[in-house]
Design a protein around this motif. Structure first.
Motif, mmCIF file in Angstrom:
data_model
loop_
_atom_site.group_PDB
_atom_site.id
_atom_site.type_symbol
_atom_site.label_atom_id
_atom_site.label_comp_id
_atom_site.label_asym_id
_atom_site.label_seq_id
_atom_site.Cartn_x
_atom_site.Cartn_y
_atom_site.Cartn_z
ATOM 1 N N TYR A 160 104.696 1.840 24.153
ATOM 2 C CA TYR A 160 104.922 0.387 24.072
ATOM 3 C C TYR A 160 104.707 -0.255 25.446
ATOM 4 C CZ TYR A 160 107.362 -4.017 23.515
ATOM 5 O OH TYR A 160 107.682 -5.354 23.512
ATOM 6 N N GLN A 161 105.318 0.375 26.454
ATOM 7 C CA GLN A 161 105.265 -0.234 27.797
ATOM 8 C C GLN A 161 103.843 -0.293 28.353
ATOM 9 O OE1 GLN A 161 105.748 2.113 31.143
ATOM 10 N NE2 GLN A 161 104.666 0.334 31.960
ATOM 11 N N TYR A 162 103.061 0.766 28.172
ATOM 12 C CA TYR A 162 101.684 0.755 28.706
ATOM 13 C C TYR A 162 100.805 -0.254 27.970
ATOM 14 C CZ TYR A 162 101.728 4.093 32.481
ATOM 15 O OH TYR A 162 101.945 4.685 33.696
ATOM 16 N N TRP A 163 101.118 -0.505 26.715
ATOM 17 C CA TRP A 163 100.374 -1.551 26.005
ATOM 18 C C TRP A 163 100.755 -2.921 26.561
ATOM 19 C CZ3 TRP A 163 96.295 -3.111 23.748
ATOM 20 C CH2 TRP A 163 96.286 -4.293 22.998
ATOM 21 N N MET A 164 102.059 -3.163 26.708
ATOM 22 C CA MET A 164 102.515 -4.476 27.166
ATOM 23 C C MET A 164 102.119 -4.740 28.618
ATOM 24 S SD MET A 164 103.841 -5.764 24.519
ATOM 25 C CE MET A 164 104.767 -7.224 25.002
ATOM 26 N N SER A 165 102.213 -3.699 29.460
ATOM 27 C CA SER A 165 101.937 -3.910 30.891
ATOM 28 C C SER A 165 100.455 -3.898 31.203
ATOM 29 C CB SER A 165 102.601 -2.815 31.736
ATOM 30 O OG SER A 165 103.961 -2.694 31.462
#
Ligand code: GDD
Length: 317
Positions: A160-165
């Motif tokens: 999730y985080q690598y997609w959002m960031s």
């Protein structure tokens, strides 16, 4: 030709994924192994795969390997995947699973690749599930009950985080239990099937050792599971999470009873305290609505068939 990289290609699901991708005929298949990986699951497939030796815990090694391949798709299956090992070696389980994930993401990000990545997350992440919460939806709280489950929560959240960031494109598949031929002999269905085959061959006294038979699990055949992984990359949304489950569950007792019904030998069942876990997930029963809606996937192989295929597999070894 789409370039596909499979981490954990020498493992159980990895070997079935190679067979499925090869049958489609539209991929160039690359696989990562470690120097100590056992090759027996892919011995019959080595002509179909370009193999790369790489330790995913090593950031530079991972970067160099991904830079060389520049895959369109990555199926990230490599992990320390046996729950009990994670209590014996919690630090190693966490570092292996989390570091490998970060190193893959960092390589894809730094290389600026448009790779789609399937993350083999797990139903174990749900952990302590209450009866009124079943069938479990993706929105259920995560209450992990083992270091392994915590490592999978971390992998999942990194997706999730690598997609959002960074817009690193991954689809998180929360796979419920999957079984089939070539399953490692430590996992429950394979363990029981192997014990029965060994007893039939006279290699073992007619006593079958078991752990907690009250747990309930949602089983899918591995051949349906790897088909789901491919559909996830073809049809699912980046950064999203999907349960892959059959939507029904078996007690481990029922699984055992079914396997015992497939043999003529008389076998005594005995609880082995060493097989009981400090905390066992009582029930995993998945709601697959979100994934089915996105992909049209349906499991095709009944679990009874999976169990007899597993017993035949061990009988033939
Ligand atoms: N392994 C094992 N051996 N499990 C036993 C035994 C035994 O002799 N007796 C009972 N069990 C029970 C376990 O306590 C557990 O409740 C259940 O059988 C399934 O155990 P495993 O087959 O070891 O799988 P798991 O559910 O812990 O984890 C598997 O599924 C996850 C997805 O839900 C693994 O494949 C994980 O990697 C995967 O993420």
């Amino acid at each position: 030709m789409r370039k596909v990289l499979i981490t954990g290609v020498t493992g159980f699901a990895g070997s079935h994924l190679v067979e499925f991708l090869h049958s489609r005929g539209d991929c160039e298949i690359h696989g990562i192994y470690r120097w100590r990986s056992r090759m027996e699951n892919i011995e019959h497939l080595t002509q179909l795969i370009t193999l790369h030796e790489c330790d995913l815990r090593d950031a530079m090694n991972t970067y160099d390997t991904i830079a060389r391949i520049r895959p369109d798709w990555i199926f990230h299956l490599a992990a320390q995947s046996f729950v009990p090992t994670s209590w014996v070696a919690p630090s190693e389980s966490l570092s292996t699973n989390v570091q490998a994930q970060v190193n893959i993401f960092e390589a894809v990000r730094r290389l600026g690749l448009k790779t789609r990545i399937q993350l083999a997350c797990s139903s174990e992440e749900y952990g302590m599930v209450y009866p009124e919460e079943t069938p479990i939806k993706e929105t259920n709280p995560l209450r992990p009950l083992s270091p392994y489950a915590v490592s999978k929560v971390a992998q999942d959240m990194l997706g999730y985080q690598y997609w959002m960031s960074w817009k690193v494109d991954s689809v998180r598949t929360r796979g419920f239990n999957h079984e089939g031929p070539r399953r490692g002999p430590v996992f429950v269905a394979s363990d029981f099937a192997k014990q029965i085959a060994d007893i039939e061959k006279g290699k073992k006294a007619p006593i079958l050792h078991v752990g907690n038979l009250e747990a309930k699990r949602d089983f899918t055949d591995v051949r349906d599971m790897v088909r789901a992984y491919v559909l996830a990359l073809e049809k699912c949304e980046p950064g999203e999470v999907y349960n892959i489950a059959s939507g029904s569950c078996w007690t481990i007792q029922a699984l055992l009873d079914h396997l015992l019904s497939l043999t003529k030998v008389k076998i005594e069942v005995k609880e082995d305290p060493a097989r009981l876990r400090p905390s066992d997930v009582p029930i995993l029963l998945g709601d697959n609505t979100k994934f089915v809606k996105a992909t049209g996937w349906q499991p095709t192989i009944k679990f009874e068939q999976t169990l007899s295929d597993m017993l035949e597999y061990w009988r033939s070894r």
